[in-house]
Design a protein around this motif. Structure first.
Motif, PDB file in Angstrom:
ATOM      1  N   PHE A  34       8.285  -3.981   1.995  1.00  0.00           N
ATOM      2  CA  PHE A  34       8.249  -4.303   0.570  1.00  0.00           C
ATOM      3  C   PHE A  34       9.063  -3.327  -0.254  1.00  0.00           C
ATOM      4  CE2 PHE A  34       5.611  -7.781   0.731  1.00  0.00           C
ATOM      5  CZ  PHE A  34       4.489  -7.560   1.482  1.00  0.00           C
ATOM      6  N   LEU A  39     -10.127  -5.146  -5.846  1.00  0.00           N
ATOM      7  CA  LEU A  39      -8.909  -5.014  -6.635  1.00  0.00           C
ATOM      8  C   LEU A  39      -8.638  -6.229  -7.490  1.00  0.00           C
ATOM      9  CD1 LEU A  39      -6.514  -3.351  -4.083  1.00  0.00           C
ATOM     10  CD2 LEU A  39      -7.376  -2.385  -6.203  1.00  0.00           C
ATOM     11  N   LEU A  40      -8.973  -7.377  -6.962  1.00  0.00           N
ATOM     12  CA  LEU A  40      -8.590  -8.585  -7.665  1.00  0.00           C
ATOM     13  C   LEU A  40      -9.724  -9.187  -8.473  1.00  0.00           C
ATOM     14  CD1 LEU A  40      -6.470 -10.287  -4.886  1.00  0.00           C
ATOM     15  CD2 LEU A  40      -5.690  -8.959  -6.821  1.00  0.00           C
ATOM     16  N   LEU A  99      -9.596  -6.074  -1.177  1.00  0.00           N
ATOM     17  CA  LEU A  99      -8.937  -7.042  -2.045  1.00  0.00           C
ATOM     18  C   LEU A  99      -9.885  -7.583  -3.084  1.00  0.00           C
ATOM     19  CD1 LEU A  99      -6.536  -9.324  -0.010  1.00  0.00           C
ATOM     20  CD2 LEU A  99      -6.024  -7.706  -1.793  1.00  0.00           C
ATOM     21  N   TYR A 120       4.328  -2.338   4.885  1.00  0.00           N
ATOM     22  CA  TYR A 120       4.529  -1.836   3.534  1.00  0.00           C
ATOM     23  C   TYR A 120       5.969  -1.414   3.321  1.00  0.00           C
ATOM     24  CZ  TYR A 120       2.247  -0.653  -0.782  1.00  0.00           C
ATOM     25  OH  TYR A 120       1.829  -0.661  -2.087  1.00  0.00           O
ATOM     26  N   LEU A 162       1.980  -9.951   0.926  1.00  0.00           N
ATOM     27  CA  LEU A 162       2.432  -9.649  -0.435  1.00  0.00           C
ATOM     28  C   LEU A 162       1.298  -9.595  -1.452  1.00  0.00           C
ATOM     29  CD1 LEU A 162       4.846  -8.979  -2.114  1.00  0.00           C
ATOM     30  CD2 LEU A 162       5.196 -11.401  -2.520  1.00  0.00           C
ATOM     31  N   PRO A 163       0.396 -10.559  -1.420  1.00  0.00           N
ATOM     32  CA  PRO A 163      -0.693 -10.457  -2.408  1.00  0.00           C
ATOM     33  C   PRO A 163      -1.459  -9.155  -2.269  1.00  0.00           C
ATOM     34  CG  PRO A 163      -0.854 -12.498  -1.161  1.00  0.00           C
ATOM     35  CD  PRO A 163       0.241 -11.713  -0.559  1.00  0.00           C
ATOM     36  N   PHE A 164      -1.576  -8.709  -1.056  1.00  0.00           N
ATOM     37  CA  PHE A 164      -2.283  -7.460  -0.797  1.00  0.00           C
ATOM     38  C   PHE A 164      -1.541  -6.280  -1.417  1.00  0.00           C
ATOM     39  CE2 PHE A 164      -4.115  -4.067   1.424  1.00  0.00           C
ATOM     40  CZ  PHE A 164      -3.083  -3.314   1.923  1.00  0.00           C
ATOM     41  N   ALA A 165      -0.216  -6.275  -1.209  1.00  0.00           N
ATOM     42  CA  ALA A 165       0.572  -5.179  -1.767  1.00  0.00           C
ATOM     43  C   ALA A 165       0.514  -5.199  -3.291  1.00  0.00           C
ATOM     44  CB  ALA A 165       2.019  -5.280  -1.299  1.00  0.00           C
ATOM     45  N   ARG A 166       0.509  -6.393  -3.844  1.00  0.00           N
ATOM     46  CA  ARG A 166       0.447  -6.474  -5.296  1.00  0.00           C
ATOM     47  C   ARG A 166      -0.899  -6.014  -5.809  1.00  0.00           C
ATOM     48  NH1 ARG A 166       1.792 -12.099  -7.142  1.00  0.00           N
ATOM     49  NH2 ARG A 166       2.257 -11.135  -9.135  1.00  0.00           N
ATOM     50  N   ALA A 167      -1.926  -6.374  -5.060  1.00  0.00           N
ATOM     51  CA  ALA A 167      -3.262  -5.916  -5.471  1.00  0.00           C
ATOM     52  C   ALA A 167      -3.324  -4.399  -5.414  1.00  0.00           C
ATOM     53  CB  ALA A 167      -4.309  -6.530  -4.551  1.00  0.00           C
ATOM     54  N   ALA A 168      -2.729  -3.839  -4.379  1.00  0.00           N
ATOM     55  CA  ALA A 168      -2.784  -2.390  -4.238  1.00  0.00           C
ATOM     56  C   ALA A 168      -2.047  -1.695  -5.364  1.00  0.00           C
ATOM     57  CB  ALA A 168      -2.178  -1.997  -2.892  1.00  0.00           C
ATOM     58  N   ALA A 169      -1.216  -2.439  -6.069  1.00  0.00           N
ATOM     59  CA  ALA A 169      -0.496  -1.822  -7.183  1.00  0.00           C
ATOM     60  C   ALA A 169      -1.434  -1.359  -8.288  1.00  0.00           C
ATOM     61  CB  ALA A 169       0.521  -2.816  -7.743  1.00  0.00           C
ATOM     62  N   VAL A 170      -2.651  -1.837  -8.233  1.00  0.00           N
ATOM     63  CA  VAL A 170      -3.644  -1.351  -9.206  1.00  0.00           C
ATOM     64  C   VAL A 170      -3.753   0.159  -9.115  1.00  0.00           C
ATOM     65  CG1 VAL A 170      -6.120  -1.354  -9.701  1.00  0.00           C
ATOM     66  CG2 VAL A 170      -4.925  -3.501  -9.301  1.00  0.00           C
TER      67      VAL A 170
END
Lengths: 215, 634
Positions: A80, A117-118, A114, A77, B9-17
Motif C-alpha cells: 500500500f 476502528l470502524l 476492525l 502493508y 485495503l479496507p483494513f489499511a484504511r481503518a488502521a489510518a485512524v
C-alpha cells in the motif's frame, strides 16, 4: 569405552533438536485456525452477519491457513505504501492487532480490531489508538515511544516528499504532539490525558467522522 | 498491485485512524462508495456450463473483461446471467485466476487457443504463475518460430514482382531466389559448378605427379602444370568476382550486405588471388603468400548458398553457441589440470616425452578424446594412474554438452522439414481459396441478375432467393451498394483479361474484367446469358470481400487471346446459375481512366481491344452473337 558410548549417544541428541524443529515446522504449516462461530463473532463485534461473511471470505482467500504472521502483514502493508518503508509501522500495527501477543493475527483479532476502528464509539477508537502508540503496553506513552511511531510514519512517506524533509521533522512533530497532549507536563501521556486532549481537538474530531463509512 | 491486496485495503484504511491524533490537518473526505455493499453471486454461463462466483471475486481485477463493466455487454436479461459463447474448459482456468490470483497454463491446450482466450478476457499473459510460466514461454516461442517460418516461406516462394521493379530489384530477386527465372537458375548452377571445380583444383594441385624428364623428385601437379592450374584459378576467380560485384550492385542495402556472412566468405575466397597478383616475387613475402592460399579452401563455404543442409548446420552451431562455449571452457580447464599433473608425475623419469606442461597438453587432449595415439605414454605408476583418470573424465566432459547440441540440431532440422511440408500445403490451400472466391463472385453476379429479373418476373426471383442465406443476401446487397456508390460494376478476371490483351503482364494495376455467363441447367423461365465486364483498377477496394485483395492480384491477370475458351470455361463454372429473361441493353458508364486506356471488347466475338472504355454487351442464350459489356473503370 565411555568415549565410544559418548560418541554413540551424541548422535541421537543431535538429531532430536532437528526433529523437534521439523515437528514444529510441520505444526506451523498444518496449523489451521478456525474462528469461532458466526453468531459469537456477530455478538462480539459490531458487524452484521453479511459483513462478517464478506470479511472472512477475503481473509480466508488470502490466508488459507487462517492466520496472518508478521512477515505477510508487513508485505501486504508495504504494497500500500510503495514510496517508502512501511515495515516499522506495520510492525506496530501488527502488535496493536495481535491482542493475544502470539505473533500471529487470527481472524477474530482481525475482525475485533476492525470492529473497533470502524464501528466503535469514539472512546473505543481513542483507546485503540492509545494502545497503538503505547508500544510497551505500560499504560503511558513516553516521548521515545511517540518518536518511534512518528518516525515509522514518516518512513512510509519515503525520500521524495514535498516540501522536502529537512531537519528533524519527526522530532518537531513529537514535540508538538506532547505540547498538545501532555497536560501535566510530566513527560508521559496517560490514557485520560490522551482522550481529553483529543476530544478538545477540533481537527481530529472532524476527521474521525469522515472515517465512519470506510467499510 | 496484486488483487489479493485489495482485500486488505479496507483494513489499511481503518488502521489510518491511528494517524488521526498526530495529524496536523483535517483528513480529506473519503471517496463515496455508491455500490451496494452486500456481495452477490453472479451466474456466468459459458457455452452451457454454468459457473457461479461472488461478484467480489470478479471485481478483484478491474482491468479485465469480467472485472469491468464490459461484462454488462454479455448480460442476458431473460436468464439473468452473463453468457459467453467461448470454451468452457478454458474458462475454468480463467475463473481460477480470479479466485486464486494465479493463472495456470493447461499443458494439453493449444497455445494459440489459450492466448486468444486470454486476449478475449482481457488478461495479460505475464500474470501466468511461475509454475506454468516456463512451459508457456517454451510453447509460445516454438509456435512463433513456426509461424515465422511460414511467413518466410510465403514471402520467398512465388511472390510476384512488384510492377515497377527496377532492374536492380529484379536482379536481387533473381539472386536470392534462383527458381524464379531461367537465367537465375542457369547462373546458380554455373556458380555451383565453378565452386566445385575450384575446390577440386585446389586439392588436385597438391597431388604428386610424375616428375618431368630430367628430374628425379616427384613434383606436385600444381607445379608441373602450373599454367593450366593458373588459368583455371583465374577463370574461377573471375566468375566469383563477377558474381560478388553483381550481388553488391543488386543488394538493397549495401552496408548490410557487406556485413553478411556470405559476402565475407565471398571476399575471403577471392582475395588471395588478387593479393597474389599484386605481390612481388619476393622469397620472404611469398612465404606469407603461400599461407594465404589456404584461404582458398573457404570457397567450399560458398556451397552453403546452394545447400540447405549446410545452412542448417551453421544455424545450429550458432544457436548452440553457449553450449559449445561451455564445452570448450570445461575442456580447457580439464586439459590444463591434467597436463600439469602428468608433467609433474613424469618429471622424474629420464627420456620422458613430457618435456613441459604445454607438451603435456597434447597427451591430455589425445587421451581425453580417447584417441590415444601412443606417441606420448606415461611410464611411472603415478603417471599411469592419472592418465587413466584423465581418459575417464574425458569421456564424461565431452559427453555432457553433446546431447544439447544434438537436440538443437534435430529441432531445427525438423522445423525445416515442416517448412517444406507447409509450402506444399499452402499451394493446396491457395487453390481452395481461389475457388471459393470465384464462387462468391459468381454468386454476386447471380444476385444482380436476379434483381434485374425481379423487376420483371417475380417467380424466378423467388426461386433464386430461396437458395441463398441471409448472410449472402446482405453481403450481395453491400456489394451492390458499393457499385452504386462508385458507379462501377464488378466483373471477373477473365472478361477483364480479354479486354486488356495488350496490357503488360507485370502491371499491378489489377484491372480485371469478369465475364459471367449464366446458364442454367433447368428453369422455368426462358434463359438468356448476359455478360458484363467491368474493369477494376489497382486501387479498387472491394472486389470480393472474402479473401485478400492480394490474393486476387496475385492471380495475375494474364491476357487470354481466345474468348471462346473464356466463355466455355465460364460456362463450366456457372453450372447452377440461372439465366435472365429478356434482353438488356445497358449504356456504358464511362469513366476516364487514369491509367493507359482500357481495352474494351468489340461488339462481336471474339472481343478485340477498343480504345473506348465502357461498352455494354448483351448476349442471348442461343446465339452468343451479341455480347454486351459494361465496362467501368475505377
Amino acid at each position: 569405552m565411555g568415549a565410544v558410548v559418548g560418541t554413540l549417544t551424541m548422535q541421537p541428541k543431535q538429531r532430536r533438536p532437528s526433529r523437534d524443529k521439523t515437528d514444529e515446522e510441520l505444526e506451523m504449516t498444518m496449523v489451521c485456525h478456525r474462528p469461532e462461530g458466526l453468531e459469537q463473532l456477530e455478538a462480539q463485534t459490531n458487524f452484521t452477519k453479511q459483513e462478517l461473511q464478506i470479511l472472512y471470505r477475503g481473509f480466508k482467500n488470502e490466508c488459507p491457513s487462517g492466520v496472518v504472521n508478521e512477515e505477510t502483514f508487513k508485505h501486504i502493508y508495504a504494497q500500500f505504501f510503495p514510496h517508502g518503508d512501511a515495515s516499522m509501522y506495520a510492525h506496530y500495527l501488527f502488535s496493536a492487532f495481535d491482542t493475544t501477543n502470539n505473533g500471529s493475527i487470527k481472524f477474530k483479532d482481525f475482525v475485533m480490531g476492525l470492529s473497533i476502528l470502524l464501528r466503535g464509539t469514539l472512546r473505543e477508537k481513542l483507546e485503540w489508538t492509545f494502545h497503538l502508540y503505547d508500544i510497551n503496553r505500560d499504560g503511558y506513552i513516553s516521548r521515545e515511544e511517540m518518536t518511534e511511531i512518528v518516525r515509522a510514519i514518516y518512513d512510509m512517506m519515503g525520500k521524495y516528499t514535498y516540501p522536502a524533509l529537512k531537519g528533524d521533522v519527526p522530532q518537531q512533530h513529537v514535540d508538538a504532539f506532547f505540547q498538545k497532549m501532555d497536560k501535566n507536563k510530566d513527560g508521559v501521556v496517560t490514557l485520560e490525558e490522551f482522550i481529553i486532549a483529543c476530544q478538545e481537538d477540533e481537527t481530529m474530531m472532524r476527521s474521525m467522522q469522515l472515517f465512519e463509512n470506510v467499510m | 498491485m496484486a488483487a489479493g491486496v485489495a482485500t486488505w485495503l479496507p483494513f489499511a484504511r481503518a488502521a489510518a485512524v491511528g494517524w488521526l491524533p498526530l495529524a496536523k490537518k483535517t483528513m480529506p473526505k473519503p471517496p463515496v462508495d455508491s455500490s451496494s455493499r452486500s456481495d452477490e453471486i453472479l451466474y456466468v454461463n459459458v457455452s452451457g456450463v454454468r459457473f457461479q462466483t461472488w461478484k467480489n471475486t470478479l471485481d478483484r481485477y478491474p482491468d479485465t473483461l469480467l472485472g469491468s463493466s464490459e461484462k454488462e455487454f454479455f448480460y442476458n436479461e431473460d436468464t439473468q446471467e452473463y453468457f459467453f459463447d467461448r470454451d468452457p474448459e478454458m474458462f475454468r482456468h480463467i475463473l481460477n485466476f480470479y479466485r486464486t490470483g494465479k493463472l495456470h497454463y493447461p499443458r494439453h491446450e493449444c497455445i494459440q487457443a489459450f492466448d486468444e482466450e486470454l486476449a478475449f478476457y482481457g488478461i495479460v499473459p505475464e500474470i501466468i504463475g511461475d509454475c506454468c510460466m516456463e512451459e508457456y514461454r517454451d510453447r509460445k516461442k516454438e509456435n512463433q518460430e513456426r509461424l515465422a517460418e511460414d511467413t518466410e516461406a510465403n514471402e520467398l516462394t512465388d511472390a510476384p514482382l512488384p510492377p515497377h521493379s527496377t532492374p536492380r530489384e529484379r536482379l536481387w530477386r533473381a539472386f536470392e531466389n534462383p527458381h524464379t527465372s531461367t537465367m537465375a537458375l542457369v547462373f546458380y548452377y554455373v556458380t555451383g559448378f565453378f565452386i566445385a571445380v575450384s575446390v577440386i583444383a585446389n586439392v588436385v594441385e597438391t597431388v604428386p605427379c610424375r616428375p618431368p624428364k630430367g628430374s628425379v623428385k616427384d613434383l606436385p601437379c600444381g607445379q608441373k602444370y602450373e599454367l593450366a592450374f593458373f588459368c583455371m584459378d583465374t577463370a574461377c576467380v573471375l566468375i566469383f568476382t563477377f558474381e560478388y560485384l553483381m550481388r553488391l550492385f543488386a543488394a538493397p542495402s549495401r552496408c548490410k550486405f557487406m556485413r553478411s556472412v556470405m559476402s565475407v566468405i565471398d571476399v575471403v575466397a577471392i582475395m588471395p588471388y588478387y593479393i597474389g597478383l599484386v605481390m612481388p616475387e619476393n622469397e620472404d613475402v611469398s612465404g606469407a603468400f603461400v599461407t594465404l592460399r589456404v584461404f582458398r579452401v573457404f570457397r567450399i563455404f560458398k556451397f552453403s548458398r546452394h545447400s540447405q543442409g549446410l545452412r542448417i548446420l551453421g544455424y545450429t552451431l550458432k544457436s548452440c553457441a553457449s553450449e559449445l562455449g561451455f564445452l570448450l571452457f570445461s575442456l580447457t580447464m580439464a586439459i590444463i589440470i591434467f597436463a600439469t599433473v602428468m608433467f609433474y608425475a613424469e618429471k622424474g623419469t629420464k627420456s620422458s616425452s613430457f618435456t613441459s606442461i604445454p607438451a603435456s597438453f597434447w597427451y591430455t587432449i589425445v587421451t581425453m578424446t580417447t584417441l590415444g595415439y601412443g606417441d606420448m605414454v606415461p611410464k611411472t605408476i603415478a603417471g599411469k594412474i592419472f592418465g587413466s583418470i584423465c581418459s575417464l573424465s574425458g569421456v564424461l566432459v565431452i559427453a555432457l554438452p553433446v546431447p544439447v547440441i544434438v537436440s538443437n540440431f534435430s529441432r531445427i532440422y525438423h522445423q525445416n522439414q515442416r517448412a517444406d511440408k507447409m509450402r506444399a500445403q499452402q499451394k493446396v490451400r491457395l487453390a481452395r481459396i481461389r475457388m471459393a472466391k470465384k464462387g462468391t463472385v459468381n454468386a454476386f453476379f447471380q444476385y444482380k441478375e436476379d434483381r434485374v429479373l425481379g423487376d420483371r418476373d417475380s417467380d424466378c426471383t423467388a426461386l433464386c432467393v430461396k437458395n441463398r442465406s441471409a448472410f449472402e443476401h446482405q453481403h450481395h446487397h453491400l456489394l451492390h451498394c458499393l457499385e452504386k456508390t462508385t458507379n462501377h460494376e464488378f466483373t471477373d478476371e477473365m472478361t477483364y483479361s480479354e479486354l486488356c490483351m495488350t496490357e503488360s503482364v507485370g502491371f499491378r494495376t489489377s484491372r480485371s474484367t469478369s465475364l459471367s455467363s449464366q446458364q442454367g441447367a433447368t428453369g422455368c423461365c426462358p434463359r438468356r446469358a448476359r455478360r458484363r465486364a467491368a474493369m477494376r483498377l489497382a486501387n479498387s477496394t472491394v472486389s470480393v470481400s472474402r479473401g485478400s485483395i492480394q490474393e486476387l492480384d496475385t492471380l495475375h491477370i494474364k491476357p487470354t487471346s481466345i474468348p471462346q475458351q473464356t466463355r466455355s470455361s465460364l460456362n463450366a463454372q456457372a453450372g447452377d446459375l440461372k439465366l435472365n429473361c429478356g434482353e438488356h441493353d445497358f449504356t456504358a458508364a464511362i469513366i476516364s481512366t487514369p491509367t493507359p486506356p482500357a481495352n474494351t471488347p468489340d461488339e462481336s466475338l471474339p472481343p478485340s481491344p477498343a480504345p473506348i472504355p465502357g461498352i455494354l454487351r448483351n448476349t442471348r442464350a442461343t446465339a452468343y452473337t451479341h455480347d454486351t459489356f459494361k465496362i467501368s473503370s475505377l
